[in-house]
Design a protein around this motif. Structure first.
Motif, PDB file in Angstrom:
ATOM      1  N   TRP A 287       0.704  -0.911   0.253  1.00 42.18           N
ATOM      2  CA  TRP A 287      -0.141   0.037  -0.119  1.00 42.18           C
ATOM      3  C   TRP A 287       0.816   0.930  -0.628  1.00 42.18           C
ATOM      4  O   TRP A 287       1.202   2.047  -0.909  1.00 42.18           O
ATOM      5  N   GLU A 288       1.604   1.409   1.115  1.00 36.98           N
ATOM      6  CA  GLU A 288       2.962   2.354   0.240  1.00 36.98           C
ATOM      7  C   GLU A 288       3.277   3.003  -0.284  1.00 36.98           C
ATOM      8  O   GLU A 288       3.313   4.045  -0.773  1.00 36.98           O
ATOM      9  N   TYR A 290       2.237   1.793  -3.233  1.00 36.94           N
ATOM     10  CA  TYR A 290       0.919   2.539  -3.839  1.00 36.94           C
ATOM     11  C   TYR A 290       0.502   3.410  -3.783  1.00 36.94           C
ATOM     12  O   TYR A 290       0.419   4.574  -4.975  1.00 36.94           O
ATOM     13  N   GLU A 291       0.668   4.754  -2.914  1.00 42.62           N
ATOM     14  CA  GLU A 291       0.142   5.371  -2.725  1.00 42.62           C
ATOM     15  C   GLU A 291       1.503   6.675  -3.462  1.00 42.62           C
ATOM     16  O   GLU A 291       1.299   7.798  -3.695  1.00 42.62           O
ATOM     17  N   ARG A 292       2.512   6.000  -2.827  1.00 37.51           N
ATOM     18  CA  ARG A 292       3.782   6.449  -3.502  1.00 37.51           C
ATOM     19  C   ARG A 292       3.692   7.000  -4.724  1.00 37.51           C
ATOM     20  O   ARG A 292       3.766   8.219  -5.517  1.00 37.51           O
TER      21      ARG A 292
END
Length: 742
Positions: A287-288, A290-292
């Motif tokens: 998830w980290e 993907y967000e970046r």
């Protein structure tokens, strides 16, 4: 009064399907709307991704009530059948799409969630009413068939990439209880039928290109000459991919010949091939990550380089696929009866480089980081179809048997040599895996007045045999065998409330054996899990199909599915995943579909699926209790689709699509970040011009017009929490085609 269907060309044999091309006597053409709602004008457009030159638009009239063969003992109008089935007219669909993935054509089918992973090493992600959502690669839980040849292995693992969309005439999608008459892993059925060579011979060529370095070139020929129908096609697809490390090349070839040895028989020969060399695998991301940056990859913290590289880059994760198959179908009419005989054979070779670390592979029981197998498969089917008057109605009876077998010469290797990663190293696995299924079946349909009763039963026997040839002091012999069998019955009834409205209900029982991959490990440190049981299901469905006018149809269905012994992850350690049987699960929901010809030049279609899919009782997974009421991962609660198409002028069509997917859980515990809900808007413009024997076509397509960031699919239960597979930003594609009729 309900609209009637048009006649369909002969269809190849397929399990439980009726004799090809039989059309009820009331058939006639109708310039209306296919279930997918693409305007009739589009049906005549040349496919800009490599389809044939179509007949004039009037001859390609589409219908609200197509004839289908999936699940029925004979070709039957979809309106009359006591279950949910849709027929997607690929001649119309090809005009506005790229012709690369089945997800382009099937997005609007209710109950079906089909996602392009943006990862051609792992194929599409397909689930039907929640069946198949757990598949980490390929397709499981859904039966795939192409021209009578199963695209699903006898163990239930399938490959949608073998579908050739350039030559497809239609794709039929069946959901609900009657899917179970297709036996093992038939939570739903997706069946492709290729065109039959008809009319004057013609040749064609096409080219398209667009975002992310995407190109596709196609050539082909089809028609009929001296009583022999032929369809030939070859294409090459290339893309750099939206995500980093996702470059792909796919070569496909297809050939189909149709002959009539005499006036009572038809012989159809089909062959196709797929070649995907060195297809890059971007893996899932955290998830980290993907967000970046949705295009980037998750970094390997153990990488000694500076800056550190991703898992995919460090191990050069990739897959090569070489697939070739062929088949023959012979159909003969014997008085009032008909006989069908089919046979097929093929081979599939796969080499896959994974991202397992050297530390994981230090265990003497580890199978290594390179999967390498050569598969030979074959099968045959025999079917007899009889129609007789019975009492006040007519009885159609079908009986037959299917035999399928695959044999994998499977090896595993370390994915390193010394300090060099992403190369084939020492041998760590060597075995011969054989899967065999023998399925006799019977199906009956009795129609009398407003009533139509359908009954089907199939007895599936699936055998697994493992011959372990990698036997060491610290790696004992894991040879063994196991056999599963189950009878899967289905019963349905429909009642014509009026000529324009049918009510129906159906019930059925199904089962899913473990796949070979799921049987491979009892725990991360032991051999084959021959104690893993099939999951069994009980399904029920009620619905209504109604024509609200000559130009509009609505379908609605309520369904409930109870499953015992659901197959779930037991443990995922040191690069190996083992599976166990959980308790009960429950899937229940509502499907709605509507399509209408609003005016002579404006058509619309829409579909909505609401589904509650959850664990009905608690179970232990990896030392943690999964609570009753947790949602089954990979299944959105809401899925919706809508399309409006406008024929601006003769030969020019503009259409808009809206696709919505609800949020998705990614693990059984429901304690990781869900994949958020998203809504996408797509636009397409297609055109066609005819000059004498020439037909020219153009396509302009814009996907994700509003440039939304979204997670297109998820890898359920990934032990490294790399669950997420991001979808592409705004993408633009354009194409041209030309065909010449002799």
């Amino acid at each position: 009064m309900k609209p009637e269907h048009r006649a369909v060309p002969a269809a190849p044999i397929a399990p439980i399907a009726p004799i090809a091309g039989h059309v009820p006597p009331r058939a006639k053409k109708l310039a209306s709307l296919l279930h997918l709602g693409v305007p009739g004008a589009l049906a005549g457009f040349a496919c800009l991704a490599g389809a044939q030159q179509a007949a004039p638009a009037a001859a390609e009239a589409v219908t609200l009530n197509p004839v289908v063969v999936t699940g029925a003992p004979t070709a039957t109008e979809s309106f009359d059948l006591p279950y949910s089935v849709d027929s997607v007219d690929m001649r119309a669909n090809q005009a506005g799409n790229l012709g690369v993935n089945a997800s382009e054509a099937l997005a609007g089918v209710p109950g079906l969630v089909i996602q392009n992973r943006q990862n051609y090493a792992q194929d599409l992600q397909i689930s039907v009413r929640g069946f198949g959502a757990r598949a980490a690669f390929g397709v499981r839980g859904v039966k795939l068939i192409a021209d009578g040849i199963p695209a699903t292995n006898p163990d239930g693992q399938g490959q949608a990439a073998t579908f050739n969309l350039d030559t497809a005439e239609r794709i039929e999608v069946m959901r609900g209880p009657f899917s179970t008459v297709y036996g093992n892993h038939a939570g739903g059925v997706i069946q492709l039928f290729s065109r039959t060579g008809e009319g004057a011979p013609r040749v064609r060529a096409s080219a398209l290109g667009g975002s992310w370095g995407t190109t596709k070139f196609g050539i082909g020929a089809e028609g009929e000459k001296d009583g022999v129908g032929f369809v030939l096609d070859a294409s090459r697809f290339d893309t750099d991919g939206y995500r980093d490390h996702s470059k792909t090349r796919r070569d496909q070839g297809f050939a189909k010949l149709t002959l009539n040895p005499d006036e009572d028989s038809t012989l159809t020969l089909v062959a196709n091939g797929l070649r995907q060399p060195e297809t890059q695998d971007p893996l899932g991301v955290t998830w980290e990550t993907y967000e970046r940056d949705p295009q980037s990859l998750t970094i390997d913290p153990l990488d000694p380089a500076t800056p550190k590289r991703s898992y995919a880059d460090r191990y050069n994760t990739r897959k090569s696929i070489h697939h070739l198959q062929g088949g023959a179908t012979y159909e003969r009419r014997l008085g009032e009866d008909r006989m069908q005989v089919s046979a097929y054979a093929g081979s599939r070779a796969v080499t896959q480089y994974q991202s397992f670390s050297r530390g994981f592979q230090s265990s003497p029981r580890h199978a290594g980081g390179v999967v390498d197998f050569d598969r030979d498969f074959h099968g045959m089917g025999l079917r007899w179809i009889s129609q007789r008057a019975l009492g006040s109605g007519e009885l159609t009876l079908t009986a037959g048997i299917d035999y399928d077998r695959s044999e994998d010469d499977r090896r595993g290797y370390e994915n390193f040599v010394g300090s060099t990663l992403g190369v084939k190293g020492a041998l760590r696995r060597d075995e011969l895996d054989t899967i065999t299924s023998i399925d006799p079946y019977v199906q009956a349909l009795w129609k009398s007045g407003p009533w139509q009763w359908s009954l089907g039963a199939r007895h599936s026997r699936v055998s697994f045999k493992v011959e372990d040839r990698y036997i060491k002091t610290d790696n004992p012999d894991d040879s063994g065998s196991v056999r599963f069998s189950k009878t899967t019955p289905a019963l349905g009834v429909s009642y014509a409330l009026s000529p324009a409205t049918n009510l129906y209900a159906s019930v059925g029982a199904g089962y899913e054996t473990p796949t070979l991959n799921e049987l491979s490990y009892a725990t991360p440190t032991t051999g084959f899990n021959f104690g893993l049981r099939p999951s069994t299901s009980r399904q029920a469905e009620i619905g209504i199909k109604t024509f609200v006018s000559d130009n509009a149809r609505i379908n609605a269905a309520l369904f409930r599915i109870e499953t015992d012994d659901e197959i779930v992850v037991l443990a995922s350690e040191d690069g190996r995943t083992s599976y166990q049987n959980a308790g009960r699960t429950l899937r229940q929901g509502l499907e709605l579909a509507a399509q209408a010809e609003l005016t002579r030049t404006l058509t619309a279609r829409a579909s909505l699926t609401w589904m509650q899919a959850e664990y009905d009782e608690a179970f232990s997974s990896r030392g943690t209790t999964v609570a009753a009421g947790n949602r089954i991962p990979g299944v959105p609660r809401i899925a919706a689709f809508a399309e409006l198409a406008w024929e601006a002028t003769p030969g020019v069509t503009l259409a808009g699509e809206v696709l919505h997917r609800g949020e998705v859980e990614v693990s059984d515990l429901n304690n990781d970040h869900v994949a958020p809900a998203y809504t996408l808007v797509n636009l397409r413009l297609s055109a066609e011009q005819r000059q004498g024997p020439w037909t020219f076509g153009q396509l302009l397509r814009v996907d994700n017009v509003l440039d939304r960031e979204y997670v297109g699919s998820v890898i359920v239960g990934d032990s490294n929490k790399r669950y997420y597979e991001p979808g592409p930003e705004r993408s633009v594609y354009a194409g041209v085609s030309a065909s010449y009729r002799f």
